[in-house]
Design an enzyme around this catalytic site. Structure first.
Site, PDB file in Angstrom:
ATOM      1  N   SER A   1      25.508  -4.703  -8.951  1.00 42.37           N
ATOM      2  CA  SER A   1      24.366  -4.729  -9.875  1.00 42.37           C
ATOM      3  C   SER A   1      24.732  -4.947 -11.334  1.00 42.37           C
ATOM      4  O   SER A   1      23.843  -5.069 -12.180  1.00 42.37           O
ATOM      5  CB  SER A   1      23.560  -3.430  -9.748  1.00 42.37           C
ATOM      6  OG  SER A   1      22.810  -3.424  -8.550  1.00 42.37           O
TER       7      SER A   1
ATOM      8  N   LYS B   1      23.064  -7.772 -13.003  1.00 45.15           N
ATOM      9  CA  LYS B   1      21.736  -7.628 -13.605  1.00 45.15           C
ATOM     10  C   LYS B   1      21.796  -7.768 -15.125  1.00 45.15           C
ATOM     11  O   LYS B   1      20.774  -8.039 -15.767  1.00 45.15           O
ATOM     12  CB  LYS B   1      21.117  -6.287 -13.212  1.00 45.15           C
ATOM     13  CG  LYS B   1      20.683  -6.185 -11.749  1.00 45.15           C
ATOM     14  CD  LYS B   1      20.046  -4.826 -11.460  1.00 45.15           C
ATOM     15  CE  LYS B   1      19.421  -4.748 -10.072  1.00 45.15           C
ATOM     16  NZ  LYS B   1      20.401  -4.633  -8.995  1.00 45.15           N
TER      17      LYS B   1
ATOM     18  N   SER C   1      18.288   0.444 -11.344  1.00 45.11           N
ATOM     19  CA  SER C   1      18.901  -0.741 -10.745  1.00 45.11           C
ATOM     20  C   SER C   1      18.042  -1.280  -9.610  1.00 45.11           C
ATOM     21  O   SER C   1      18.545  -1.725  -8.570  1.00 45.11           O
ATOM     22  CB  SER C   1      20.320  -0.412 -10.230  1.00 45.11           C
ATOM     23  OG  SER C   1      21.097  -1.567 -10.130  1.00 45.11           O
TER      24      SER C   1
END
Length: 378
Positions: free
Chosen positions: A82, A85, A140
């Site tokens: 993640s 991101k 997340s």
């Protein structure tokens, strides 16, 4: 004789089309060492660093000057989880006003991968853009990422824009397959690239604010809300991790394939440091503990450290384009000074060369066939 050529015109054109992207793609991560040739070397670059670091790759940089103070396998391509991101946010964040409202549909959530981390978005509920970004940064949430991606025109469009942004940032180790960082074959980045994403993203006040937010109230339908907490343990002190003084953010990640990844930023005495740690092998909190140790080193001994490289500037903001050199090509290809475990540039070049050789053979065969035909009819 003239009718037995092994390759037709169509076959040759097909080989040409197949060879073009391979040859074009090779220099991106194999032949160009972005930030300096020393960053392609294996193992630790720098002196007096913390002991017992277990991460497969890490990097410490000055967020203001862009100097890389120390690194280990900076350009090693690994699954980012993640932390990708950060690139998603840097690409999409400015497109929507934070007060804009959006009613989520079933279609917005239909392509969220099974097993994803979720913030708890429900179809039929209207969210503000600010709340969706809180879902991305704090929890997340892949569901929040997919809603914002559909608002942006769809997953494919968003992935293409993220890849274009990575190229502009000169994050040439990064290959984007999905906007959420979930495990997908070929989805890769590096400690160097993740640090680029964090540095550029933190220039945006909203990005900086979201990644520093510890808790927020999230819509549950009607007038009900529930509290969400940031999963960055250096920020919140959760799970026995000591909060880090001066921490700004930025993003953590975990998947069963990638393991733990984290990019953190902290400011002390007017100085901002960035640290990325990827895939430590010891302990569930190791990614935070090793980040804290590297930040401590950076604010201490790192203050007088000689830089081992630099974070480059985006091309769109006047950055000089990284160009391959003979030394850089050798380093990235696995010659002395190449990063352990990094892809061999020469293997990629050999693959491209093999395709080109096959293409050349096809062109020769086609020309020979035409010659034979001309001699026969003449």
């Amino acid at each position: 004789m003239h009718g037995s050529s092994p390759l037709s015109r169509r076959a040759v054109l097909g080989l040409a089309a197949a060879a073009s992207p391979l040859v074009a793609a090779t220099p991106a991560h194999a032949a160009t060492v972005v930030g300096g040739a020393r960053l392609a070397r294996p193992g630790v670059q720098g002196t007096g660093l913390p002991k017992k670091l277990t991460a497969a790759a890490w990097l410490v940089a000055d967020g203001d000057t862009g100097e890389v103070l120390a690194s280990c396998n900076a350009h090693k391509r690994l699954a980012p989880a993640s932390t990708l991101k950060m690139l998603f946010a840097d690409t999409v964040l400015k497109k929507f006003d934070r007060s804009e409202r959006y009613k989520v549909t079933d279609a917005d959530l239909a392509d969220v991968p099974s097993g994803s981390s979720l913030v708890g978005i429900k179809p039929g509920i209207t969210y503000t853009v600010e709340q969706l970004w809180q879902g991305v940064f704090l929890r997340s949430g892949n569901d929040a990422v997919h809603v914002l991606s559909h608002m942006n025109g769809g997953i494919a469009k968003t992935v293409a824009e993220m890849q274009a942004r990575a190229q502009d940032l000169q994050a040439l180790d990064t290959h984007v397959v999905s906007p959420d960082g979930f495990d997908h074959k070929g989805q890769l980045s590096s400690a160097y690239d993740l640090t680029l994403f964090a540095r550029h993203g933190l220039k945006n006040a909203d990005f900086r604010g979201y990644c520093h937010t510890r808790t927020a109230n999230f819509p549950a339908g009607g007038k009900k809300t529930f509290q969400i907490q940031n999963t960055d343990r250096l920020l919140t002190g959760a799970w026995g991790v000591k909060t880090y003084d001066g921490l700004i953010g930025v993003k953590n990640g975990y998947t069963s394939h990638a393991g733990n990844t984290f990019t953190g930023a902290a400011t002390r005495d007017g100085r901002t440091l960035l640290v990325t740690v990827m895939h430590p092998t010891s302990g569930y909190n190791a990614v935070y503990e090793e980040t804290a140790a590297l930040l401590d080193w950076g604010f201490g001994k790192g203050s007088s450290a000689v830089a081992v490289g630099s974070l480059v500037e985006p091309l769109s903001e006047g950055g000089a384009r990284a160009t391959p050199s003979r030394k850089a090509v050798r380093a990235a290809a696995g010659a002395p000074g190449a990063g352990a475990g990094s892809p061999s540039g020469w293997r990629l070049l050999e693959g491209a060369g093999g395709t080109v050789a096959l293409l050349a053979g096809g062109v020769w065969a086609l020309r020979r066939r035409r010659k034979d035909q001309g001699e026969h009819t003449g």
